[in-house]
Design an enzyme around this catalytic site. Structure first.
Site, PDB file in Angstrom:
ATOM      1  N   ALA A  13       1.168  -0.833   0.428  1.00 12.26           N
ATOM      2  CA  ALA A  13      -0.030  -0.091  -0.223  1.00 12.26           C
ATOM      3  C   ALA A  13       0.541   1.197  -0.397  1.00 12.26           C
ATOM      4  O   ALA A  13       0.472   2.405   0.264  1.00 12.26           O
ATOM      5  CB  ALA A  13      -0.572  -0.375   1.478  1.00 12.26           C
ATOM      6  N   THR A  38       7.792  -2.590   2.493  1.00  9.07           N
ATOM      7  CA  THR A  38       8.378  -3.756   3.423  1.00  9.07           C
ATOM      8  C   THR A  38       9.310  -3.189   3.735  1.00  9.07           C
ATOM      9  O   THR A  38      10.212  -4.179   4.315  1.00  9.07           O
ATOM     10  CB  THR A  38       9.016  -4.340   1.178  1.00  9.07           C
ATOM     11  OG1 THR A  38       9.417  -3.700   1.251  1.00  9.07           O
ATOM     12  CG2 THR A  38       7.778  -5.360   1.283  1.00  9.07           C
ATOM     13  N   GLY A  57      -6.488   4.317  10.193  1.00 12.37           N
ATOM     14  CA  GLY A  57      -5.431   3.410   9.834  1.00 12.37           C
ATOM     15  C   GLY A  57      -4.310   3.570  10.165  1.00 12.37           C
ATOM     16  O   GLY A  57      -3.934   4.774  10.742  1.00 12.37           O
ATOM     17  N   ASN A 149       1.936 -13.193 -21.706  1.00  7.66           N
ATOM     18  CA  ASN A 149       2.184 -11.637 -22.354  1.00  7.66           C
ATOM     19  C   ASN A 149       3.724 -12.201 -22.934  1.00  7.66           C
ATOM     20  O   ASN A 149       4.445 -12.904 -21.623  1.00  7.66           O
ATOM     21  CB  ASN A 149       2.442 -10.703 -20.903  1.00  7.66           C
ATOM     22  CG  ASN A 149       2.215  -9.165 -21.908  1.00  7.66           C
ATOM     23  OD1 ASN A 149       2.607  -9.221 -22.915  1.00  7.66           O
ATOM     24  ND2 ASN A 149       3.263  -8.425 -21.120  1.00  7.66           N
ATOM     25  N   TYR A 155       5.456 -14.002 -13.783  1.00  9.47           N
ATOM     26  CA  TYR A 155       4.063 -13.002 -14.043  1.00  9.47           C
ATOM     27  C   TYR A 155       2.956 -13.361 -14.337  1.00  9.47           C
ATOM     28  O   TYR A 155       1.859 -13.862 -13.442  1.00  9.47           O
ATOM     29  CB  TYR A 155       4.171 -11.656 -14.175  1.00  9.47           C
ATOM     30  CG  TYR A 155       3.647 -10.108 -14.196  1.00  9.47           C
ATOM     31  CD1 TYR A 155       3.770 -10.337 -12.021  1.00  9.47           C
ATOM     32  CD2 TYR A 155       3.047 -10.384 -14.898  1.00  9.47           C
ATOM     33  CE1 TYR A 155       2.748  -9.281 -12.326  1.00  9.47           C
ATOM     34  CE2 TYR A 155       1.985  -8.946 -14.511  1.00  9.47           C
ATOM     35  CZ  TYR A 155       2.094  -8.615 -13.142  1.00  9.47           C
ATOM     36  OH  TYR A 155       1.011  -7.968 -12.776  1.00  9.47           O
ATOM     37  N   GLU A 237     -15.131 -14.140  -8.650  1.00 11.11           N
ATOM     38  CA  GLU A 237     -15.188 -14.496 -10.151  1.00 11.11           C
ATOM     39  C   GLU A 237     -14.107 -13.386 -10.045  1.00 11.11           C
ATOM     40  O   GLU A 237     -13.918 -13.156  -9.394  1.00 11.11           O
ATOM     41  CB  GLU A 237     -16.471 -13.214  -9.587  1.00 11.11           C
ATOM     42  CG  GLU A 237     -17.201 -12.300 -10.445  1.00 11.11           C
ATOM     43  CD  GLU A 237     -17.367 -13.789 -12.097  1.00 11.11           C
ATOM     44  OE1 GLU A 237     -16.530 -13.522 -13.037  1.00 11.11           O
ATOM     45  OE2 GLU A 237     -17.895 -14.991 -12.482  1.00 11.11           O
TER      46      GLU A 237
HETATM   47  P1  NAP Z   1       4.008  -0.964  -7.070  1.00 15.30           P
HETATM   48  O1  NAP Z   1       3.986   0.195  -7.756  1.00 15.30           O
HETATM   49  O2  NAP Z   1       5.098  -1.782  -8.059  1.00 15.30           O
HETATM   50  O3  NAP Z   1       4.002  -1.075  -5.829  1.00 15.30           O
HETATM   51  C1  NAP Z   1       4.332  -2.252  -5.799  1.00 15.30           C
HETATM   52  C2  NAP Z   1       3.657  -2.678  -4.207  1.00 15.30           C
HETATM   53  O4  NAP Z   1       4.186  -3.961  -3.849  1.00 15.30           O
HETATM   54  C3  NAP Z   1       5.064  -1.502  -3.527  1.00 15.30           C
HETATM   55  O5  NAP Z   1       3.920  -1.152  -2.377  1.00 15.30           O
HETATM   56  C4  NAP Z   1       5.628  -2.815  -2.521  1.00 15.30           C
HETATM   57  O6  NAP Z   1       6.095  -1.748  -1.130  1.00 15.30           O
HETATM   58  C5  NAP Z   1       4.700  -4.075  -2.634  1.00 15.30           C
HETATM   59  N1  NAP Z   1       5.815  -5.166  -2.334  1.00 15.30           N
HETATM   60  C6  NAP Z   1       6.729  -5.632  -3.464  1.00 15.30           C
HETATM   61  N2  NAP Z   1       6.846  -6.376  -3.184  1.00 15.30           N
HETATM   62  C7  NAP Z   1       6.907  -6.595  -1.414  1.00 15.30           C
HETATM   63  C8  NAP Z   1       6.856  -7.801  -1.069  1.00 15.30           C
HETATM   64  N3  NAP Z   1       7.759  -8.791  -1.098  1.00 15.30           N
HETATM   65  N4  NAP Z   1       6.287  -8.319   0.217  1.00 15.30           N
HETATM   66  C9  NAP Z   1       5.257  -7.166   0.304  1.00 15.30           C
HETATM   67  N5  NAP Z   1       5.046  -6.524  -0.206  1.00 15.30           N
HETATM   68  C10 NAP Z   1       5.767  -5.736  -1.160  1.00 15.30           C
HETATM   69  O7  NAP Z   1       3.548  -2.120  -8.014  1.00 15.30           O
HETATM   70  P2  NAP Z   1       1.500  -1.167  -8.552  1.00 15.30           P
HETATM   71  O8  NAP Z   1       1.889  -1.056 -10.570  1.00 15.30           O
HETATM   72  O9  NAP Z   1       0.461  -0.199  -8.115  1.00 15.30           O
HETATM   73  O10 NAP Z   1       0.874  -3.085  -8.965  1.00 15.30           O
HETATM   74  C11 NAP Z   1      -0.556  -3.667  -7.731  1.00 15.30           C
HETATM   75  C12 NAP Z   1      -0.674  -4.922  -7.850  1.00 15.30           C
HETATM   76  O11 NAP Z   1      -1.275  -4.684  -9.449  1.00 15.30           O
HETATM   77  C13 NAP Z   1       0.557  -5.668  -8.057  1.00 15.30           C
HETATM   78  O12 NAP Z   1       0.088  -7.015  -7.791  1.00 15.30           O
HETATM   79  C14 NAP Z   1       0.678  -5.587  -9.464  1.00 15.30           C
HETATM   80  O13 NAP Z   1       1.331  -6.600 -10.203  1.00 15.30           O
HETATM   81  C15 NAP Z   1      -0.670  -5.933 -10.103  1.00 15.30           C
HETATM   82  N6  NAP Z   1      -0.867  -5.253 -11.538  1.00 15.30           N
HETATM   83  C16 NAP Z   1      -0.563  -4.235 -11.671  1.00 15.30           C
HETATM   84  C17 NAP Z   1      -0.478  -3.192 -13.066  1.00 15.30           C
HETATM   85  C18 NAP Z   1      -0.479  -2.041 -13.195  1.00 15.30           C
HETATM   86  O14 NAP Z   1      -0.644  -1.422 -14.824  1.00 15.30           O
HETATM   87  N7  NAP Z   1       0.236  -1.655 -12.918  1.00 15.30           N
HETATM   88  C19 NAP Z   1      -1.580  -3.893 -14.155  1.00 15.30           C
HETATM   89  C20 NAP Z   1      -2.267  -5.187 -14.118  1.00 15.30           C
HETATM   90  C21 NAP Z   1      -2.068  -5.917 -12.237  1.00 15.30           C
HETATM   91  P3  NAP Z   1       7.352  -1.337  -0.616  1.00 15.30           P
HETATM   92  O15 NAP Z   1       8.039  -1.190  -2.396  1.00 15.30           O
HETATM   93  O16 NAP Z   1       7.018  -0.155  -0.235  1.00 15.30           O
HETATM   94  O17 NAP Z   1       7.868  -2.206   0.515  1.00 15.30           O
END
Ligand code: NAP
Length: 248
Positions: A13, A38, A57, A149, A155, A237
């Protein structure tokens, strides 16, 4: 959209989609939201943005790749509040490479974080949800978990795995008042997608009927719906939020 007095835990978050989800759930009546990072600095950042938004929170340190960290975080949550009734498995990583070059470490760390991490956290929370006869679990997958992909075998396997996990678990716990669903984002404007090259970026945009990237808040709205009482009869779902990039 009242969900009474509930604790929500949102992983990852500190920024991006997870931050938008934490802020959105924190606005729901009766919800106290814990958002993880983390790092201590990341967790402090979560506490600060919740405070600035006047929401109940705080941030919490949690590495979903480390079982001891999960145990510690759930202990802390129980000590300061309660076990989560709402769990959003949002944290996720990528380690892209063409399959032929993908080594076992790149494979394992993505599966371990994105899929096994969600398993571990759900495992830690499910008994208390069963006892409360209430639970809302939302797993954040991805459009590529369904379409595939190139360069993302690890992934997309992890994200497809989350969909299978969700369907099976939904069948196991539906009678206990617990719903388990997936939100599968398309191409969302966060740090994760800012790492793409301009070529990859424009190629992806061509595949989106709405002609734009999604915003983290648009994923958060879908999550808020699925945890609300309006969605009590929806389980197992996958809700696709992708501007039409993929239609099931
Ligand atoms: P992001 O900006 O890279 O942020 C990733 C978050 O995950 C950060 O808060 C990071 O925490 C946390 N994280 C990374 N490794 C972790 C671990 N080992 N334990 C706990 N927390 C961890 O990612 P985002 O784009 O917001 O994506 C969020 C989710 O949506 C992911 O699951 C991603 O696969 C999915 N998603 C994203 C997209 C997209 O287009 N962005 C599309 C499809 C799905 P810290 O760095 O603060 O430690």
């Amino acid at each position: 959209m009242s969900v009474n007095e509930r604790i929500a835990l949102v992983t990852g978050a500190s920024r991006g989609i997870g931050k938008a989800i934490a802020l959105r759930l924190g606005q729901m009546p009766g919800v106290t939201v814990f958002g993880s990072s983390t790092t201590e600095a990341g967790a402090a950042g979560v506490t600060e943005y919740l405070r600035q938004a006047n929401l109940k929170g705080q941030g919490i340190v949690l590495n979903i790749g480390d079982p001891a960290s999960i145990e510690q975080a759930l202990e802390e949550l129980t000590r300061v509040a309660n076990m989560p009734a709402i769990l959003v498995n949002n944290a996720g990583i990528t380690a892209d490479n063409l399959f032929i070059r993908m080594n076992i470490d790149e494979w394992s760390k993505v599966i371990e974080t994105n899929l096994t991490g969600a398993y571990r956290l759900i495992h830690g929370c499910i008994r208390s949800m069963i006892k409360q006869r209430f639970g809302r679990i939302v797993n954040i997958s991805s459009v590529v978990g369904v379409t595939g992909n190139p360069g993302q075998v690890n992934y997309s396997a992890s994200k497809a795995g989350l969909i299978g996990l969700t369907k099976s678990l939904a069948r196991e716990v539906g009678s206990r008042g617990i719903t388990v669903n997936v939100v599968a984002p398309g191409f969302i404007d966060t740090d994760m997608t800012r790492a793409l090259t301009p070529d990859q970026h424009s190629h992806l945009l061509e595949q989106i009927p709405t002609g734009r990237m999604g915003q983290p808040e648009e994923i958060a709205s879908a999550v808020a719906f699925l945890v609300s009482s309006d969605a009590a009869y929806i389980t197992g779902e996958t809700l696709h939020v992708n501007g039409g990039m993929y239609m099931s």
